[in-house]
Scaffold this motif. Sequence first.
Motif, PDB file in Angstrom:
ATOM      1  N   UNK A   1       0.838  -1.196   0.000  1.00  0.00           N
ATOM      2  CA  UNK A   1       0.000   0.000   0.000  1.00  0.00           C
ATOM      3  C   UNK A   1       0.878   1.252   0.000  1.00  0.00           C
ATOM      4  N   UNK A   2       0.725   2.104  -1.024  1.00  0.00           N
ATOM      5  CA  UNK A   2       1.600   3.277  -1.148  1.00  0.00           C
ATOM      6  C   UNK A   2       1.635   4.162   0.100  1.00  0.00           C
ATOM      7  N   UNK A   3       0.490   4.324   0.773  1.00  0.00           N
ATOM      8  CA  UNK A   3       0.470   5.196   1.948  1.00  0.00           C
ATOM      9  C   UNK A   3       1.363   4.632   3.056  1.00  0.00           C
ATOM     10  N   UNK A   4       1.354   3.296   3.229  1.00  0.00           N
ATOM     11  CA  UNK A   4       2.189   2.661   4.258  1.00  0.00           C
ATOM     12  C   UNK A   4       3.659   2.644   3.830  1.00  0.00           C
ATOM     13  N   UNK A   5       3.888   2.456   2.524  1.00  0.00           N
ATOM     14  CA  UNK A   5       5.261   2.422   2.021  1.00  0.00           C
ATOM     15  C   UNK A   5       5.975   3.764   2.240  1.00  0.00           C
ATOM     16  N   UNK A   6       5.216   4.860   2.187  1.00  0.00           N
ATOM     17  CA  UNK A   6       5.809   6.179   2.460  1.00  0.00           C
ATOM     18  C   UNK A   6       6.585   6.154   3.784  1.00  0.00           C
ATOM     19  N   UNK A   7       5.999   5.528   4.804  1.00  0.00           N
ATOM     20  CA  UNK A   7       6.670   5.454   6.116  1.00  0.00           C
ATOM     21  C   UNK A   7       7.725   4.349   6.145  1.00  0.00           C
ATOM     22  N   UNK A   8       7.380   3.204   5.541  1.00  0.00           N
ATOM     23  CA  UNK A   8       8.275   2.042   5.644  1.00  0.00           C
ATOM     24  C   UNK A   8       9.593   2.258   4.876  1.00  0.00           C
ATOM     25  N   UNK A   9       9.572   3.163   3.884  1.00  0.00           N
ATOM     26  CA  UNK A   9      10.795   3.399   3.108  1.00  0.00           C
ATOM     27  C   UNK A   9      11.923   3.960   3.996  1.00  0.00           C
ATOM     28  N   UNK A  10      11.561   4.589   5.114  1.00  0.00           N
ATOM     29  CA  UNK A  10      12.581   5.106   6.037  1.00  0.00           C
ATOM     30  C   UNK A  10      13.462   3.949   6.543  1.00  0.00           C
ATOM     31  N   UNK A  11      12.832   2.801   6.781  1.00  0.00           N
ATOM     32  CA  UNK A  11      13.582   1.618   7.224  1.00  0.00           C
ATOM     33  C   UNK A  11      14.454   1.086   6.079  1.00  0.00           C
TER      34      UNK A  11
ATOM     35  N   UNK B   1      18.839  10.023   3.771  1.00  0.00           N
ATOM     36  CA  UNK B   1      18.998   8.925   4.713  1.00  0.00           C
ATOM     37  C   UNK B   1      20.137   9.117   5.697  1.00  0.00           C
ATOM     38  N   UNK B   2      20.735  10.311   5.715  1.00  0.00           N
ATOM     39  CA  UNK B   2      21.828  10.480   6.663  1.00  0.00           C
ATOM     40  C   UNK B   2      21.577  11.637   7.628  1.00  0.00           C
ATOM     41  N   UNK B   3      20.353  12.134   7.693  1.00  0.00           N
ATOM     42  CA  UNK B   3      20.050  13.127   8.725  1.00  0.00           C
ATOM     43  C   UNK B   3      18.682  12.805   9.311  1.00  0.00           C
ATOM     44  N   UNK B   4      18.521  13.122  10.589  1.00  0.00           N
ATOM     45  CA  UNK B   4      17.241  12.812  11.239  1.00  0.00           C
ATOM     46  C   UNK B   4      16.108  13.606  10.595  1.00  0.00           C
ATOM     47  N   UNK B   5      16.407  14.872  10.229  1.00  0.00           N
ATOM     48  CA  UNK B   5      15.382  15.704   9.586  1.00  0.00           C
ATOM     49  C   UNK B   5      14.961  15.101   8.256  1.00  0.00           C
ATOM     50  N   UNK B   6      15.942  14.624   7.480  1.00  0.00           N
ATOM     51  CA  UNK B   6      15.654  14.010   6.176  1.00  0.00           C
ATOM     52  C   UNK B   6      14.792  12.771   6.340  1.00  0.00           C
ATOM     53  N   UNK B   7      15.114  11.957   7.350  1.00  0.00           N
ATOM     54  CA  UNK B   7      14.349  10.721   7.578  1.00  0.00           C
ATOM     55  C   UNK B   7      12.929  11.039   8.036  1.00  0.00           C
ATOM     56  N   UNK B   8      12.811  12.053   8.894  1.00  0.00           N
ATOM     57  CA  UNK B   8      11.493  12.386   9.422  1.00  0.00           C
ATOM     58  C   UNK B   8      10.577  12.916   8.328  1.00  0.00           C
ATOM     59  N   UNK B   9      11.138  13.702   7.392  1.00  0.00           N
ATOM     60  CA  UNK B   9      10.273  14.329   6.373  1.00  0.00           C
ATOM     61  C   UNK B   9      10.084  13.457   5.133  1.00  0.00           C
TER      62      UNK B   9
END
Length: 265
Positions: free
Chosen positions: A107-117, A246-254
Amino acid sequence: MTLEAIKFFSVIGMFSLLFIGEQLFPYFSTHRQPFIHALRNIALGLFNSLVSLILLFTLLKGVEHWADIRQFGLLNQLQLNAAISLILALLSIDLWQYLWHRMNHRLPMLWRFHQVHHCDTEMDASTAVRFHIGEILLSGLTKIPLILIFGLSIEHLIIYEIIALPVILFHHSNLRIPASLDHLLRYFIVTPHLHRLHHSEQAEETNSNYSSLFSVWDRLLLSFQSQALDDHFKLGLGKAYSQSDHSSLGGLFSLPFSNKYHTIN
Ligand SMILES: [Zn+2]
Ligand SMILES: [Zn+2]
């Protein structure tokens, strides 16, 4: 010692052992700055734990109490002996983890978050706690129907974590273990080799090996993959993800809210 304390010490103990092992016997020796990499992922993990404790724990405890006094849910109804109840609870939680993980890839909406991992290009044990808070909260909310349907207790959920979290840290680790050992262990649990394939840049490999603890779900539900497709194995999600993502907390959060990168594999 309380179950929460056992969980805390098992995670700290396993992480410390793996971190030392990863420095002495790394699988990928190309990983740079392991301390900074681990600190960034751990910072994300601690933030997630704190928010979960405040927002989710009381909610799940309330749902469990509601189900318990009404004898709601399968395990409450069946009145099995405690050991059998626990085994069924662990299997049902692990199966749910598998299905939830698979949904995160579909599901694209869930993948938006899971891509951080998944955008971690230097996977190690600390990657096991690298999740976006959005995924953690959504995953926590899905525990509500799980508790209600199966009649699970908070103790069942914590015992599952005591067993699963060390395995999850292990299969994310950059520890080099003998291939024969990985081969043997993968009959029972998810191993570093299997989960490395799940973190591959190649979509066919990423969309396989969704299990968290027991590898049986991938075998039963036809998503088991034990061979890399070619010799050019790379971790991460490819060139579309810049270093700052993927190398800053701000980048990962947004990252989940960026319209640039939300394509599903
Ligand atoms: Zn995944
Ligand atoms: Zn992973």
